[in-house]
Enzyme design. Structure first.
Site, short mmCIF file in Angstrom:
data_model
loop_
_atom_site.label_atom_id
_atom_site.label_comp_id
_atom_site.label_asym_id
_atom_site.label_seq_id
_atom_site.Cartn_x
_atom_site.Cartn_y
_atom_site.Cartn_z
N VAL A 13 0.82 -1.22 0.00
CA VAL A 13 0.00 0.00 0.00
C VAL A 13 0.85 1.26 0.00
O VAL A 13 0.31 2.37 -0.02
CB VAL A 13 -0.98 0.03 1.19
CG1 VAL A 13 -2.04 -1.03 1.05
CG2 VAL A 13 -0.25 -0.07 2.52
N VAL A 17 7.48 4.07 0.73
CA VAL A 17 7.51 5.42 0.15
C VAL A 17 7.00 6.44 1.16
O VAL A 17 7.54 7.54 1.29
CB VAL A 17 6.70 5.47 -1.16
CG1 VAL A 17 6.62 6.90 -1.68
CG2 VAL A 17 7.35 4.58 -2.21
N LYS A 37 13.78 -0.73 10.26
CA LYS A 37 12.95 -1.77 9.65
C LYS A 37 13.31 -3.06 10.39
O LYS A 37 14.34 -3.69 10.09
CB LYS A 37 13.27 -1.90 8.15
CG LYS A 37 12.54 -3.02 7.44
CD LYS A 37 11.17 -2.60 6.97
CE LYS A 37 10.53 -3.69 6.11
NZ LYS A 37 9.21 -3.30 5.61
N ASP A 50 14.38 -2.15 1.73
CA ASP A 50 13.52 -0.98 1.90
C ASP A 50 14.28 0.21 2.49
O ASP A 50 14.02 1.36 2.12
CB ASP A 50 12.33 -1.32 2.80
CG ASP A 50 11.36 -2.28 2.14
OD1 ASP A 50 11.40 -2.41 0.90
OD2 ASP A 50 10.55 -2.89 2.86
N GLY A 108 6.83 -1.17 9.71
CA GLY A 108 6.46 -2.55 9.94
C GLY A 108 6.49 -3.38 8.67
O GLY A 108 7.01 -2.96 7.63
N PRO A 196 1.30 10.84 -4.00
CA PRO A 196 0.90 10.47 -5.36
C PRO A 196 1.49 9.13 -5.79
O PRO A 196 2.64 8.81 -5.47
CB PRO A 196 1.47 11.61 -6.21
CG PRO A 196 1.62 12.76 -5.27
CD PRO A 196 1.99 12.14 -3.95
#
Length: 243
Positions: A13, A17, A37, A50, A108, A196
């Protein structure tokens, strides 16, 4: 030290970012920030994960990854399959507290109740007494997923720092437009940001220059939303595009 945890209503989702955007926003406010992380999955040793993406987009910040597993599965499942020890709540909370920053952002894995090891992100939030920012999808299904997540936070006595739409489409469909209005009404929690779709492909300079426009005026990661306050409606610019 303040800690802000980032969870999603599901996988993919836009948590990473959004984590990068929060980090860039903190840096723009001259706020010393670190990112953790706890468990990275689906990435082989030596490959960028990530946290590397957060640094690429937001700039150089201290980062900490506690465990890495090669298969793209829930962390505890991935750990068991490769014979690795499971992360514990105590060691993870201690590591987060040990980061030298005024703000520590913790990303998470998947959703709020995905097991990171012997615990979930919800358990970690309670242990750290830290608020959780919920990253939600824009389209169909997000009302149910987001409300379930926020109800779980409420039931556990964990503060919600707000909802961020993780990938707002350049041409939102009717469901997305309606969800934008309905999410604050149904959850009692405001939408504090909308990132966006597609901006994860941008370079550092373009990304960091645009970040302040993706969050509600006056909202800051250093001042998380208090769930006891009345929700507000933020008319974010639906014409934003990540292209």
């Amino acid at each position: 030290m303040n800690t802000l945890l980032v969870t999603g209503t599901s996988t993919d989702v836009g948590k990473t970012v959004v984590t990068a955007a929060l980090t860039a926003l903190a840096r723009a406010e001259a706020l010393p920030v670190a990112v953790c992380k706890p468990a990275q999955t689906g990435v082989a040793p030596g490959e960028p994960g990530d946290l590397a993406e957060v640094r690429r987009l937001a700039g150089p910040v201290p980062t900490l990854e506690l465990a890495r597993y090669p298969e793209p599965l829930a962390p505890d499942t991935a750990a068991r399959r490769c014979g690795a020890p499971l992360l514990t709540l105590d060691e993870t909370a201690t590591a987060v507290r040990g980061l030298d920053a005024e703000l520590t952002v913790v990303e998470g894995a998947g959703g709020l109740l995905v097991r990171i090891g012997e615990f979930t992100l919800l358990d970690l939030a309670r242990e750290l007494d830290a608020p959780v920012l919920v990253v939600a999808a824009a389209g169909l299904g997000t009302l149910n997923h987001t409300e379930l997540t926020i109800r779980a936070l409420d039931a556990a006595g964990v503060r919600c720092a707000g909802v961020v739409i993780g990938a707002w489409p350049a041409e939102p469909d009717l469901a997305s437009v309606c969800n934008r209005e309905d999410l604050p009404r149904l959850t009692g929690v405001p939408i504090v940001g909308a990132v966006p779709a597609g901006v994860g492909a941008w370079d550092h300079d373009r990304f960091t220059a645009a970040v302040p426009g993706w969050f509600a005026p006056g909202w800051s990661p250093r001042l998380p939303f208090n769930s006891d306050s009345p929700p507000s409606t933020w008319g974010f610019d639906t014409s934003q595009s990540g292209t």
